[in-house]
Structures are given as C-alpha cells and as structure tokens.
Design a protein around this motif. Structure first.
Motif, PDB file in Angstrom:
ATOM      1  N   GLU A  31       0.845  -1.209   0.000  1.00 46.92           N
ATOM      2  CA  GLU A  31       0.000   0.000   0.000  1.00 46.92           C
ATOM      3  C   GLU A  31       0.878   1.255   0.000  1.00 46.92           C
ATOM      4  OE1 GLU A  31      -3.031  -0.147  -0.578  1.00 46.92           O
ATOM      5  OE2 GLU A  31      -3.898  -1.974   0.248  1.00 46.92           O
ATOM      6  N   GLU A  62      -4.324   5.118  -1.044  1.00 49.80           N
ATOM      7  CA  GLU A  62      -3.349   4.061  -0.736  1.00 49.80           C
ATOM      8  C   GLU A  62      -2.727   4.301   0.647  1.00 49.80           C
ATOM      9  OE1 GLU A  62      -3.879   1.745  -2.502  1.00 49.80           O
ATOM     10  OE2 GLU A  62      -3.406   1.926  -4.623  1.00 49.80           O
ATOM     11  N   HIS A  65      -5.093   3.108   3.140  1.00 50.55           N
ATOM     12  CA  HIS A  65      -5.017   1.636   3.236  1.00 50.55           C
ATOM     13  C   HIS A  65      -3.796   1.228   4.053  1.00 50.55           C
ATOM     14  CE1 HIS A  65      -7.364   1.210  -0.853  1.00 50.55           C
ATOM     15  NE2 HIS A  65      -8.087   1.734   0.125  1.00 50.55           N
ATOM     16  N   GLU A 155      -9.197  -1.677  -4.990  1.00 51.94           N
ATOM     17  CA  GLU A 155      -8.109  -2.027  -5.915  1.00 51.94           C
ATOM     18  C   GLU A 155      -8.665  -2.263  -7.323  1.00 51.94           C
ATOM     19  OE1 GLU A 155      -5.636  -1.050  -4.570  1.00 51.94           O
ATOM     20  OE2 GLU A 155      -5.836  -1.511  -2.460  1.00 51.94           O
ATOM     21  N   HIS A 158      -9.016   1.122  -8.714  1.00 54.34           N
ATOM     22  CA  HIS A 158      -7.710   1.680  -9.077  1.00 54.34           C
ATOM     23  C   HIS A 158      -7.237   1.104 -10.415  1.00 54.34           C
ATOM     24  CE1 HIS A 158      -6.751   2.564  -4.563  1.00 54.34           C
ATOM     25  NE2 HIS A 158      -7.619   3.391  -5.086  1.00 54.34           N
TER      26      HIS A 158
HETATM   27 FE   LIG Z   1      -4.693   0.009  -1.782  1.00 54.97          FE
END
Ligand SMILES: [Fe+2]
Ligand SMILES: [Fe+2]
Length: 209
Positions: A31, A62, A65, A155, A158
């Motif tokens: 991350e 991120e 996370h 994710e 992303h």
């Molecule tokens: Fe992530």
C-alpha cells in the motif's frame, strides 16, 4: 474487468492463512509503495496535468489503506518491519518501453495490472479468511474479513482508473491501449507464475505451514 490472463488459484489463499501475519506486513508495504508510485508519477510527468489530481487522490487512498493495514497488524500484536519485497513488480516493469510517450503509457498500464493482481489476490484471501472464520479458525476474525472485503473493491477501481489515465495521454488511441494492455497482461501472467514461493501478496504459494 481486471484484464488478467490467469486468476489466482484458491489454494493460494488457504496457504496464505498459514503465514497471515507476514502477508499482512507485506500488504502494508504494498500500500505504501502504491502511494509512492502514484506521487512519483505526478513528479515525473508535470507535462501531463490531467494525471495530477487523479493520482494525488489515488495516493491518498493508498496511504489510508497503509494506515488501515498497520492498524490490523498492531491489533494482532505484530509490528511493521523491514521485509524483502517480491521481485514481481520489478520484473513486470522491465517490459516498459524506454521511449516516451510509450514509457508513460506502459507505466500506467503496469500500475493497472499491479492493482488488478492485488485485487485478485485480496479476493482469494478474503474467501479463504471467510471460510476459515466460518470454521472458527483462531487465526482469523471478522475484522480481517471485512478489511479485505472493503479493500478489494478499491483495488479494482484503481485498476480501471490507471487504464483510463493511460487513455488520456497523447498518442494513446483506444485500439493501441487495448493491444498494449493485452501484451503486458500476458507478461504479467508469466511474471506472477514464476514468482518465488515466499509469503508475499504478489508471489507464488507461501512455503510456511
Ligand atoms: Fe490500496
Ligand atoms: Fe490500489
């Protein structure tokens, strides 16, 4: 749609349960690396201002996370420490074209594939965790199942964002992007298949039992 050529075998998730704490530390580092890569691209490509805000937003997510995973590591009595990363990402980006603007497009598509593989691995891990929880496995709790439930959707998003960003670059028409994504996805499948058996999110079956 994750554009992956080969999905992860559910057996990977079951084996990952045996070294869950090391997988979590590796996950936290992933991350952090994802955030750093996104910000690094903002620094590298000021001539593409269309990337700046989406990548800044992605980097922030991120980092959230990263903090979240550290919280779970500590909750389980562990701590973040130095860990040798899987060679996966370095081997994947070795296929990036060295000349601009193809380099920028390839880099964004490799980021998209790393996000896709992360999502795929988290999906498999989440199912293994949920199954272990249903069988009252003491290594697993509901919070951990929820963690991966939430993260894998991010994710996947992303992955789609990086593909969209690649399409925004000069010289990137839709057909070219699809062809390049296909070629890099083939390479990615070979890299993940050849990754060493270590307890990492982007590696082969963990060896510890
Ligand atoms: Fe992530
Ligand atoms: Fe991500």
């Amino acid at each position: 749609m994750l554009h992956l050529h080969a999905r992860t075998d559910p057996a990977w998730g079951r084996r990952a349960l045996a070294c869950l704490d090391e997988i979590l530390v590796d996950h936290a580092h992933c991350e952090k690396k994802a955030a750093s890569t996104a910000i690094g691209l903002v620094f590298r490509y000021p001539e593409y201002p269309q990337l700046a805000v989406p990548l800044a937003r992605l980097a922030r997510e991120e980092l959230e996370h990263f903090e979240l995973v550290i919280g779970h590591i500590r909750r389980r009595g562990g701590e973040l420490g130095r860990l040798r990363p899987s060679p996966y990402a370095a081997e994947l980006v070795a296929a990036v074209d060295r000349h601009e603007p193809a380099r920028a497009i390839d880099t964004l598509l490799c980021c998209a594939l790393i996000e896709a593989r992360s999502c795929d691995r988290m999906q498999v891990l989440q199912r293994a965790l949920a199954d272990a929880l249903a069988h009252a496995d003491p290594r697993v709790d509901a919070e951990l199942v929820e963690l991966y439930d939430g993260l894998l959707a991010c994710e996947a998003r992303h992955h789609a964002s990086y593909v969209e960003l690649a399409r925004l670059l000069p010289g990137a028409d839709r057909v070219q992007i699809e062809a390049r994504l296909e070629a890099l996805a083939q390479h990615e499948a070979q890299v993940i298949a050849g990754a060493p058996p270590i307890a990492r999110l982007h590696a082969a079956l963990p060896a510890c039992e």
